[in-house]
Design an enzyme around this catalytic site. Structure first.
Site, mmCIF file in Angstrom:
data_model
loop_
_atom_site.group_PDB
_atom_site.id
_atom_site.type_symbol
_atom_site.label_atom_id
_atom_site.label_comp_id
_atom_site.label_asym_id
_atom_site.label_seq_id
_atom_site.Cartn_x
_atom_site.Cartn_y
_atom_site.Cartn_z
ATOM 1 N N LYS B 80 1.049 -1.606 -0.026
ATOM 2 C CA LYS B 80 0.106 0.536 -0.058
ATOM 3 C C LYS B 80 0.917 0.967 0.180
ATOM 4 C CE LYS B 80 -3.708 2.085 2.451
ATOM 5 N NZ LYS B 80 -4.683 1.916 3.395
ATOM 6 N N SER B 155 -9.791 2.012 2.738
ATOM 7 C CA SER B 155 -8.743 3.073 1.556
ATOM 8 C C SER B 155 -7.834 2.029 0.947
ATOM 9 C CB SER B 155 -7.745 3.424 2.232
ATOM 10 O OG SER B 155 -7.081 3.440 3.131
ATOM 11 N N SER B 179 -9.479 0.346 7.074
ATOM 12 C CA SER B 179 -9.096 -0.439 5.171
ATOM 13 C C SER B 179 -8.764 -1.481 4.962
ATOM 14 C CB SER B 179 -8.396 1.026 5.214
ATOM 15 O OG SER B 179 -8.848 2.212 5.434
#
Lengths: 98, 501
Positions: B80, B155, B179
């Site tokens: 990420k 997210s 997330s």
């Protein structure tokens, strides 16, 4: 009455150092009004005698010996700088002109 | 050789250990897959082809030299874009960090490298992890591989989409309000939020420091556990890191015995607002666990309904403070430095140009919640509600070993559906937020497809602080029982993506 006015949003944006155009204020102010109404629900909970939690787990402060350890070189530290000069960050003027 | 991208991390590890495949071959297969499908999925913001192949070659050389290697050595991973990796662009999905190359590795990246895990590239995310759909990324939306017209969750939508598009067997996410778990649920994959402090925040671009937790994403429970073990554990560089042994997550994932385990179904996380197909799959999974010997009871957590409003006070307050560092002075975007504007004006102009709408909304909200005259009513009160939510958990864990709920009220929604309605977007995280506020471990495991839309449903498990192993016990039991029922894992039902040659 809205929970937050357009003028208040403009003031908060200034405090947070975000310039906002009129169009952005028109867009954000009503959304923030809705969001503040939502978060205001916390006031429905009777919690006068409840201690606040700032942190999920009980932790104590962490200390270490004050020793030199390897760190970034000046070149590394300045590698992302928008502007650099003489091994320093170059910034716009910070004082008002007389 | 059969397609290397369809293997689990554990299978790839065995293939490499027995010299049936090299890490360079495995890595190249995944880079080829990215080239073939990422044009339509858009999971990656940056693919580090050269770096990944160099890491893979280094692992192969060590193996050839007979060096002892970790269980995931040579296995590729998607990272990420909120975690720093030295010399590799790191943006957190924001224009304000476009082109920034961090001069240091985050602790998670250090540990991935030490484990010989090959980092393929950086994945898309909502800007500064603020969002539930990746639509708040400054670099465009990621598409859900199960249905490209839908969002992949957020997210960490890029990380979950990458593994469900077979672009990587493993990924790293970060979970502040869901997330990791919500994108896991939306993409039919496993997403685990470790206990807060169980994984290091050093080098994680902070959203809300009292909530942020890095964790593993994978297609199987065992793969997630192997990755969890590789990244977890005490870190002196993070002042809130827990100085205890990592819970035995891999052993739990291999064992998966739920007989006698007491499971509490959270009464408040269901009913109104929950999609029927989500509830149906959830209840079937609960029945399956009962058949496997678990004792299931209903449990009430009365303050969970206030978790969402409390979270949207605590998070913006911490975020408004954390994001003050983006001042256009030391790194990141600088706008309006024309020789006459003051530093303060340049900061304001840079933040206007560099931040997206959601980031501006949350900074302004946080500034409001912390301002004098409002502090007690908002931030102070939210912290008290946080105490009550933590007490709900403590009380529940006196009766049961773990709590369960659907991971999300609905399946993945259409791109564009909720982007102009922040409150509808926030409600995605109803089930996941309580565990962030209380700091306990939680995970989402795939439990089937909703009848209405054929999209994946996530089964949410919440375990006490530092009992992350219990998540894997439940996940492994559910996974093997469901695989037996379906004749394969859920991901084998994912539609084939059109391949760009």
């Amino acid at each position: 009455m809205p929970s937050i006015t357009r003028e208040e949003v403009a003031h908060l944006a200034r405090l947070a150092r975000i310039e906002l155009s009129d169009a952005e204020l028109d867009h954000l102010a009503p959304q923030l009004d809705q969001i503040i109404t939502l978060v205001g629900q916390v006031s429905q909970v009777a919690a006068d005698d409840i201690p606040p939690t700032s942190h999920a787990l009980p932790l104590t402060n962490v200390m270490r010996e004050d020793e030199n350890v390897p760190c970034l070189t000046p070149e590394q530290a300045l590698s992302g700088a928008p502007a650099a000069e003489a091994q320093r960050f170059r910034v716009p003027r910070i004082l008002e002109e007389d | 050789m059969s397609d290397l991208t369809r293997k689990t991390a554990a299978e790839l590890s065995e293939l490499m250990a027995s010299k049936q495949a090299s890490s360079v071959e495995v890595t190249q297969a995944h880079l080829d897959r990215i080239a073939a499908v990422d044009g339509s999925v858009k999971a990656f913001l940056h693919v580090d082809t050269e770096g990944a192949l160099a890491q893979a070659a280094a692992v192969d050389a060590k193996r050839a030299a007979g060096e002892e290697l970790g269980p995931l050595a040579g296995v590729p991973l998607a990272l990420k874009d909120v975690l720093t990796q030295e010399g590799v662009p790191t943006t957190a999905g924001s224009k304000i960090l476009e082109g920034w190359k961090p001069p240091y590795d985050s602790t998670v990246v250090k540990r991935l490298k030490a484990a010989g895990i090959v980092i393929l590239g950086k994945t898309n995310m909502d800007e500064f992890a603020m969002g539930s759909s990746t639509e708040n990324s400054a670099y465009g939306t990621t598409h859900n591989p199960w249905d490209l017209t839908r969002i992949p969750g957020g997210s960490g939508g890029g990380s979950s989409a990458a593994i469900s598009a077979w672009e990587a067997p493993l990924a790293i996410g970060t979970d502040t309000g869901g997330s990791i778990r919500q994108p896991g649920a939306f993409t039919g994959t496993v997403g685990v939020k470790p206990t807060y402090g169980g994984t290091s925040r050093y080098g994680l671009i902070a959203l809300a420091s009292s909530l942020d937790t890095p964790g593993p994403c994978a297609r199987t429970t065992l793969d997630a556990a192997l990755l969890h073990e590789a990244i977890a554990g005490w870190d002196p560089m993070d002042s809130t890191s827990i100085n205890q042994d990592v819970p035995p997550v891999v052993a739990a994932a291999r064992n998966g015995d739920v007989s006698g385990l007491r499971i509490g179904v959270v009464k408040e996380l269901g009913g109104d607002g929950y999609q029927p197909g989500v509830e149906a799959r959830f209840h079937e999974a609960v029945e399956l666990l009962t058949k496997l010997g678990a004792e299931v009871v209903e449990v009430s957590c009365p303050h969970f309904e206030y978790a969402l409003p409390a979270y949207y006070l605590i998070l913006p307050s911490e975020a408004s403070s954390n994001l003050a560092k983006f001042d256009a002075m030391r790194y990141g975007l600088r706008v309006g430095d024309d020789g006459t504007n003051s530093a303060e004006t340049v900061t304001g102009l840079s933040r206007e140009a560099g931040f997206g709408d959601e980031v501006k909304r949350r900074i302004i909200l946080g500034t409001h919640a912390l301002s004098s005259g409002y502090y007690d009513a908002y931030y102070g009160q939210a912290q008290k509600v946080r105490t009550l939510i933590a007490r709900d958990f403590i009380k529940a864990y006196e009766q049961v070993d773990v709590l369960v709920s659907p991971a999300t009220p609905t399946t993945a929604f259409a791109i564009g559906d909720r982007i102009n309605d922040p409150i509808a977007m926030y409600k995605n995280d109803l089930c996941t937020i309580p565990s962030n506020l209380a700091g306990n471990a939680a995970a989402s495991f795939p439990c089937g497809l909703a009848d209405e839309d054929g999209l994946p449903v996530g089964f949410h498990v919440m375990a006490p602080v530092m009992r992350d192993d219990l998540l894997y016990t439940v996940g492994a039991a559910l996974e093997s029982a469901l695989a037996e029922k379906w004749g394969g894992v859920l991901m084998s039902k994912a539609p084939e993506l059109v391949v760009n040659r």
